[in-house]
Design a protein around this motif. Structure first.
Motif, short mmCIF file in Angstrom:
data_model
loop_
_atom_site.label_atom_id
_atom_site.label_comp_id
_atom_site.label_asym_id
_atom_site.label_seq_id
_atom_site.Cartn_x
_atom_site.Cartn_y
_atom_site.Cartn_z
N ASN A 167 12.57 2.99 -1.15
CA ASN A 167 11.56 3.85 -1.76
C ASN A 167 11.39 5.19 -1.03
O ASN A 167 10.43 5.93 -1.29
N THR A 194 -6.89 0.70 -10.16
CA THR A 194 -6.80 -0.23 -11.29
C THR A 194 -8.13 -0.31 -12.03
O THR A 194 -9.19 -0.24 -11.41
N THR A 224 0.84 -1.21 0.00
CA THR A 224 0.00 0.00 0.00
C THR A 224 0.87 1.26 0.00
O THR A 224 0.59 2.23 -0.72
N ALA A 246 -6.31 -0.27 -3.03
CA ALA A 246 -5.69 -0.66 -4.32
C ALA A 246 -6.70 -0.69 -5.46
O ALA A 246 -6.37 -0.34 -6.59
N ALA A 281 0.66 -1.35 -8.37
CA ALA A 281 1.72 -0.34 -8.55
C ALA A 281 2.73 -0.75 -9.61
O ALA A 281 3.28 0.10 -10.30
N THR A 282 3.00 -2.06 -9.72
CA THR A 282 4.16 -2.47 -10.52
C THR A 282 3.83 -3.34 -11.74
O THR A 282 4.68 -3.56 -12.59
N LYS A 310 3.48 6.22 -5.26
CA LYS A 310 3.43 6.33 -6.72
C LYS A 310 2.30 7.29 -7.15
O LYS A 310 2.39 7.96 -8.17
N ASN A 311 1.23 7.33 -6.34
CA ASN A 311 0.09 8.19 -6.64
C ASN A 311 0.11 9.51 -5.85
O ASN A 311 -0.93 10.11 -5.57
N LEU A 317 2.25 1.87 -3.51
CA LEU A 317 1.19 2.33 -4.42
C LEU A 317 0.79 3.77 -4.10
O LEU A 317 0.60 4.60 -5.00
#
Length: 444
Positions: A46, A100, A16, A96, A146-147, A22-23, A19
């Protein structure tokens, strides 16, 4: 910048965090215990801020949203305080899913959900769909969102993960069965646990599907008294349906919207009544997604079984050793005892979650010649079965349990590890328990 606090630095928490970062969220991970080295490395790599061994409340209360790992009960004061302040506390699955566009297939149930998830994933991969498997199994859903770039996800969902959803809605939902489990997390009220499982369908629409076991009393009662908008596709060993899956002449018959699939039970890779049901559920998912009959048949014939679920280990001096460490509740142990055809030396016990063993009495009376307890507190097991099994002994580890089982078993018997309990009193988790059992068997 939106702030997210992640409670728990394990698989779902770290996924989490990645992700969220990344956002463009401001991310803070807080774990009351110590974070495992492998997860710490990922957080450091990260540049994600974290704390361990404590929760710094003033940092937590600044969050716009909190993602809580499924192992943390809703009842803990910190979670209650967050909710009182109006801060949403959600699960990794909820978080999540918002990032998506993939089609989601959600699978829950007290037993069979891992097998059904892995079997469904196996079928869809064989049908060459671009599919990921996540949830209560494998790499976290959030990390994969995320990946990776999957078109479909097969998600194994526990009741704890479903408790933390608000808008999550799978296109296809599966409820394999419901039996009392984790009642310690549901105020010892079975109906609370049942409601939790049915959260899987609460946001489904008339375009979506709910596949369920029509032989299951708890499921049937809920559907009688509650409404879901999803299209219903039942499966059963006892009834037949116009739309659904059933048995006729030892064949599985699957009828979906415009298509019939049939297959002999004898050729299924996974045998046993409960596995026939898992195959029915997976077959309906496959047919609703347009998988060809030949592909489906091949997949059901060549699927390998799940580790720690009725897994044959070795045969020694004519005695079969079976690892069913994943049987963490009474219903799972019932399936295991029911599926063994020889006299049983039963290794049972662990952390009791409010278990009622009375359903097992007829099977134990008929099949079990000796009980080897593997837990710190075995009083309830001894109390329930002490009068009907001649030999009952307490042990304090897998190696000792296996040695005792070896001594009391004879040619033609089965030594069955099927604990009916969680593993946290003596082991890290059920996988650790299963591996220690297998190692001990191999050392005999």
């Amino acid at each position: 910048m939106k702030k997210i606090v992640v409670l728990g630095g394990g698989e779902s928490g770290v996924g989490t965090a990645i992700l969220a970062k990344k956002n463009k969220y401001e991310v803070f991970v807080s774990d009351k215990g110590m974070i495992a080295e492998k997860y710490k490395k990922v957080l450091l790599h990260n540049d994600i801020f974290f704390e361990e061994g404590k929760h710094t409340e003033n940092k937590l209360f600044r969050a716009d949203v909190v993602m809580k790992s499924p192992g943390i009960p809703d009842k803990v004061p910190l979670v209650q305080d967050l909710l009182k302040k109006g801060i949403p506390v959600i699960s990794e699955i909820e978080f999540a899913a918002t990032f998506t566009k993939a089609m989601l297939i959600g699978i829950t149930g007290s037993n069979g959900k891992t097998t059904t998830t892995m079997l469904t994933n196996h079928i869809l991969k064989k049908a060459e769909f671009n599919v990921g498997m996540a949830g209560n199994i494998g790499d976290s859903f959030a990390l994969q969102v995320a990946t990776e770039n999957y078109d479909k996800y097969v998600l194994e969902l526990s009741s704890f993960q479903l408790d933390g959803i608000m808008d999550f809605a799978p296109h296809i939902a599966v409820i394999t069965n419901i039996s009392p489990d984790h009642l310690d997390r549901y105020d010892y009220k079975y109906e609370n646990y049942i409601d939790s499982k049915f959260r899987i369908t609460k946001n489904q629409t008339a375009e979506d599907y709910l596949i369920y076991d029509a032989d299951d009393e708890a499921i049937e009662n809920w559907l009688k008294n509650n409404k879901t908008k999803a299209q219903l596709f039942p499966f059963s060993l006892e009834k037949s349906f116009e739309k659904g899956a059933y048995i006729k002449d030892n064949k599985i018959i699957v009828n979906t919207n415009s298509n019939t699939f049939t297959m002999s039970i004898a050729t299924l890779a996974l045998q046993g009544k409960h596995n026939t049901k898992n195959a029915m559920a997976s077959s309906m998912v496959a047919k609703l997604l347009g998988v060809r009959n030949n592909t489906l048949r091949e997949s059901l014939e060549d699927f390998d079984s799940v580790e720690h679920r009725l897994e044959p280990v070795l045969k020694i001096n004519g005695v079969q050793y079976i690892n069913d460490s994943k049987a963490t509740n009474v219903n799972a142990a019932y399936y295991a005892l029911d599926s063994v055809r020889t006299p049983i030396v039963w290794i049972v016990g662990g952390t009791d979650k409010g278990n009622d063993y009375t359903d097992l009495l007829p099977l134990v009376r008929e099949k079990v010649k000796a009980i080897v307890c593997l837990g710190i507190d075995n009083s309830k097991i001894i109390e329930t079965f002490g009068n009907i099994v001649d030999f009952i002994i307490e042990t304090a580890g897998a190696e000792e349990a296996v040695k005792v089982a070896y001594k009391v078993s004879e040619k033609g018997d089965t030594v069955l590890l099927s604990p009916a309990c969680a593993s946290f009193d003596l082991f890290e988790n059920y996988e650790d328990r299963g591996r220690q059992f297998k190692d001990a068997v191999r050392q005999l």
